[in-house]
Each structure stands twice: as C-alpha cells, then as structure tokens.
Scaffold this motif. Structure first.
Motif, PDB file in Angstrom:
ATOM      1  N   MET A   1      29.706  40.605  47.580  1.00 12.63           N
ATOM      2  CA  MET A   1      30.556  41.398  46.688  1.00 12.63           C
ATOM      3  C   MET A   1      31.816  40.613  46.298  1.00 12.63           C
ATOM      4  O   MET A   1      32.254  40.617  45.159  1.00 12.63           O
ATOM      5  CB  MET A   1      30.944  42.710  47.391  1.00 12.63           C
ATOM      6  CG  MET A   1      31.678  43.694  46.497  1.00 12.63           C
ATOM      7  SD  MET A   1      30.588  44.349  45.210  1.00 12.63           S
ATOM      8  CE  MET A   1      31.708  45.475  44.409  1.00 12.63           C
ATOM      9  N   ALA A   2      32.383  39.916  47.301  1.00 16.01           N
ATOM     10  CA  ALA A   2      33.582  39.116  47.032  1.00 16.01           C
ATOM     11  C   ALA A   2      33.282  37.995  46.061  1.00 16.01           C
ATOM     12  O   ALA A   2      34.080  37.677  45.178  1.00 16.01           O
ATOM     13  CB  ALA A   2      34.127  38.550  48.340  1.00 16.01           C
ATOM     14  N   ALA A   3      32.088  37.385  46.213  1.00 19.50           N
ATOM     15  CA  ALA A   3      31.694  36.302  45.303  1.00 19.50           C
ATOM     16  C   ALA A   3      31.546  36.826  43.894  1.00 19.50           C
ATOM     17  O   ALA A   3      31.903  36.157  42.915  1.00 19.50           O
ATOM     18  CB  ALA A   3      30.393  35.667  45.778  1.00 19.50           C
ATOM     19  N   LEU A   4      31.016  38.059  43.754  1.00 17.04           N
ATOM     20  CA  LEU A   4      30.850  38.665  42.435  1.00 17.04           C
ATOM     21  C   LEU A   4      32.200  38.930  41.786  1.00 17.04           C
ATOM     22  O   LEU A   4      32.399  38.688  40.597  1.00 17.04           O
ATOM     23  CB  LEU A   4      30.053  39.968  42.565  1.00 17.04           C
ATOM     24  CG  LEU A   4      29.729  40.696  41.252  1.00 17.04           C
ATOM     25  CD1 LEU A   4      28.895  39.791  40.350  1.00 17.04           C
ATOM     26  CD2 LEU A   4      28.996  41.997  41.537  1.00 17.04           C
ATOM     27  N   ASP A   5      33.148  39.424  42.600  1.00 15.45           N
ATOM     28  CA  ASP A   5      34.491  39.682  42.075  1.00 15.45           C
ATOM     29  C   ASP A   5      35.148  38.386  41.610  1.00 15.45           C
ATOM     30  O   ASP A   5      35.818  38.346  40.577  1.00 15.45           O
ATOM     31  CB  ASP A   5      35.352  40.341  43.154  1.00 15.45           C
ATOM     32  CG  ASP A   5      34.909  41.774  43.444  1.00 15.45           C
ATOM     33  OD1 ASP A   5      34.193  42.331  42.596  1.00 15.45           O
ATOM     34  OD2 ASP A   5      35.277  42.294  44.507  1.00 15.45           O
ATOM     35  N   SER A   7      33.647  35.669  40.523  1.00 16.41           N
ATOM     36  CA  SER A   7      32.991  35.242  39.284  1.00 16.41           C
ATOM     37  C   SER A   7      33.507  36.042  38.097  1.00 16.41           C
ATOM     38  O   SER A   7      33.730  35.502  37.004  1.00 16.41           O
ATOM     39  CB  SER A   7      31.476  35.404  39.410  1.00 16.41           C
ATOM     40  OG  SER A   7      30.975  34.594  40.449  1.00 16.41           O
ATOM     41  N   ALA A   8      33.698  37.327  38.324  1.00 17.64           N
ATOM     42  CA  ALA A   8      34.200  38.182  37.241  1.00 17.64           C
ATOM     43  C   ALA A   8      35.615  37.786  36.839  1.00 17.64           C
ATOM     44  O   ALA A   8      35.964  37.748  35.651  1.00 17.64           O
ATOM     45  CB  ALA A   8      34.153  39.647  37.682  1.00 17.64           C
ATOM     46  N   ILE A   9      36.424  37.489  37.854  1.00 14.92           N
ATOM     47  CA  ILE A   9      37.809  37.080  37.576  1.00 14.92           C
ATOM     48  C   ILE A   9      37.834  35.773  36.789  1.00 14.92           C
ATOM     49  O   ILE A   9      38.589  35.620  35.822  1.00 14.92           O
ATOM     50  CB  ILE A   9      38.590  36.938  38.894  1.00 14.92           C
ATOM     51  CG1 ILE A   9      38.788  38.317  39.539  1.00 14.92           C
ATOM     52  CG2 ILE A   9      39.938  36.268  38.645  1.00 14.92           C
ATOM     53  CD1 ILE A   9      39.387  38.260  40.930  1.00 14.92           C
ATOM     54  N   LEU A  10      36.977  34.816  37.200  1.00 16.10           N
ATOM     55  CA  LEU A  10      36.918  33.541  36.490  1.00 16.10           C
ATOM     56  C   LEU A  10      36.454  33.727  35.053  1.00 16.10           C
ATOM     57  O   LEU A  10      36.969  33.089  34.122  1.00 16.10           O
ATOM     58  CB  LEU A  10      35.977  32.578  37.224  1.00 16.10           C
ATOM     59  CG  LEU A  10      36.482  32.029  38.563  1.00 16.10           C
ATOM     60  CD1 LEU A  10      35.392  31.206  39.250  1.00 16.10           C
ATOM     61  CD2 LEU A  10      37.728  31.174  38.346  1.00 16.10           C
ATOM     62  N   ALA A  11      35.482  34.617  34.864  1.00 15.78           N
ATOM     63  CA  ALA A  11      34.977  34.876  33.515  1.00 15.78           C
ATOM     64  C   ALA A  11      36.066  35.474  32.638  1.00 15.78           C
ATOM     65  O   ALA A  11      36.250  35.072  31.482  1.00 15.78           O
ATOM     66  CB  ALA A  11      33.770  35.806  33.586  1.00 15.78           C
ATOM     67  N   TRP A  12      36.797  36.461  33.195  1.00 18.49           N
ATOM     68  CA  TRP A  12      37.881  37.074  32.424  1.00 18.49           C
ATOM     69  C   TRP A  12      39.006  36.063  32.145  1.00 18.49           C
ATOM     70  O   TRP A  12      39.620  36.087  31.079  1.00 18.49           O
ATOM     71  CB  TRP A  12      38.440  38.286  33.185  1.00 18.49           C
ATOM     72  CG  TRP A  12      37.653  39.539  32.948  1.00 18.49           C
ATOM     73  CD1 TRP A  12      36.828  40.177  33.816  1.00 18.49           C
ATOM     74  CD2 TRP A  12      37.624  40.276  31.728  1.00 18.49           C
ATOM     75  NE1 TRP A  12      36.257  41.280  33.241  1.00 18.49           N
ATOM     76  CE2 TRP A  12      36.740  41.369  31.939  1.00 18.49           C
ATOM     77  CE3 TRP A  12      38.229  40.137  30.490  1.00 18.49           C
ATOM     78  CZ2 TRP A  12      36.463  42.310  30.952  1.00 18.49           C
ATOM     79  CZ3 TRP A  12      37.958  41.079  29.504  1.00 18.49           C
ATOM     80  CH2 TRP A  12      37.080  42.148  29.734  1.00 18.49           C
TER      81      TRP A  12
END
Length: 204
Positions: A1-5, A7-12
């Motif tokens: 879950m932390a890895a997904l968060d 990735s999302a932060i990097l994408a944004w």
C-alpha cells in the motif's frame, strides 16, 4: 500500500511539473515580446555630431597639406584606390585623445580605412605624440587652419570620408563603438544619433 501511495505521489508530481512548464510558456513568450520592444526602443550609441562645420554629404575638395615629416599629404578629393579615410583630430594634452589613438589605429587597420591624424599643437608635442603611439609622422598633420575650416571645437573629433572625399559621418569620439557608428552611418543612412532619434521619435 505504501509503495502504491509513493507511485501515486510521484505521478502527481510529474503532472504538476508538466503543468508548471506549460504555464511558463506563455509567460516566457510575453517576456520575449517585451524584450524585443525594449531593444527596438533603445537608441544606438554613436558619435555625437556637432552643428558646426560641413555636414555629412558635403564633398571636401582636394587640398595638399604638409605632414610632420615634411612630406605632402592630400585631404579630400577622390582616392584612386577607392578607399575610405578617417580624419581624427587629437591633442597630446587631451587624455581622451591619447586613449583614442591606439583604438583608432587598431580599428582602421581592421576596417582597411586610411587614418590621418590632425592637430593644433607645437611640432615638438606632436612628434612626441607620434613617437609614443607609433604613428607615422607622414600621417599626422599639424595645422590649426584645418580644424577651423571643418568646424572642430572639441576633441577627439572624427570625420569619415568615402572614396570621393565626401563626408559620410562625423562626431566626437571617445570609444571604439563611436568609431564603429561612423562606419554604420554609411550603411544605414543615419549620420548621427540625432538623425536616428528624429527618424524614430519613440526610440528616446
């Protein structure tokens, strides 16, 4: 879950970076246009032309003068080689004249212009000046009458003559840029800063 968060932060973050870059494009374009307008309004720096003496466009008749070495030198009239001549009025007592002599020597060599120095001092002072700045005495005329005839009242003062002996431009000179402006005058038709400003009243 932390890895997904993460990735999302990097994408944004990447999205925001691209949005920021896109937002800067119109700002930079506007800045570029304003800079172009600013440079268009800035008047060029050139030799300051005085009102006395013959104006640019006047052809000087040929006149034989006596150089410091005792030889004859022609002023005005047509040149058989088709070259231009720079008349530079100087004085050994003038610090700006002393500064301009080596500059004028280098400038005329690079531009393939014939340099003729003129002055109104004692012969001894002029010989000292030519020796100090490696000026050939055959290219130095010491005659107060010439300065009066051409309306020279401040130094250093320069005239650029074309191959026919016609004054292309004239003015007070205290830098290489001023000498360059005399040459540019023949290419642009603006014989002085004043004529440039008169032609473009919003340039001031």
């Amino acid at each position: 879950m932390a890895a997904l968060d993460t990735s999302a932060i990097l994408a944004w973050t990447q999205v925001l970076d691209w949005l920021l870059l896109l937002a800067l494009v119109p700002v930079l374009a506007l800045l570029f246009r304003r800079m172009r307008r600013l440079f268009a309004r800035v008047a060029p720096v050139g030799a300051l032309m005085t009102s006395g003496g013959p104006a640019p466009g006047v052809r000087l008749p040929s006149r034989i003068l006596r150089a410091l070495d005792g030889g004859e030198v022609a002023l005005g009239g047509s040149r058989a080689d088709g070259g231009s001549t720079l008349l530079l009025f100087v004085s050994g007592a003038c610090p700006i004249s002393r500064k301009m002599l080596p500059i004028a020597g280098d400038f005329t060599r690079r531009e393939a212009i014939d340099l003729l120095c003129l002055g109104d001092d004692t012969d001894a002072m002029q010989h000292d000046l030519t020796a100090r700045f490696a000026i050939s005495p055959s290219r130095f005329v010491n005659d107060p009458e010439i300065g009066r005839m051409l309306g020279v009242d401040k130094l250093p003062f320069a005239f650029l003559l074309d191959a026919t002996g016609t004054i292309v431009a004239k003015g007070l000179v205290n830098s290489r840029e001023h000498l360059e402006s005399l040459v540019v005058a023949g290419e642009t038709g603006h014989v002085s800063v004043q004529s440039y400003l008169d032609a473009r009243p919003h340039a001031a």
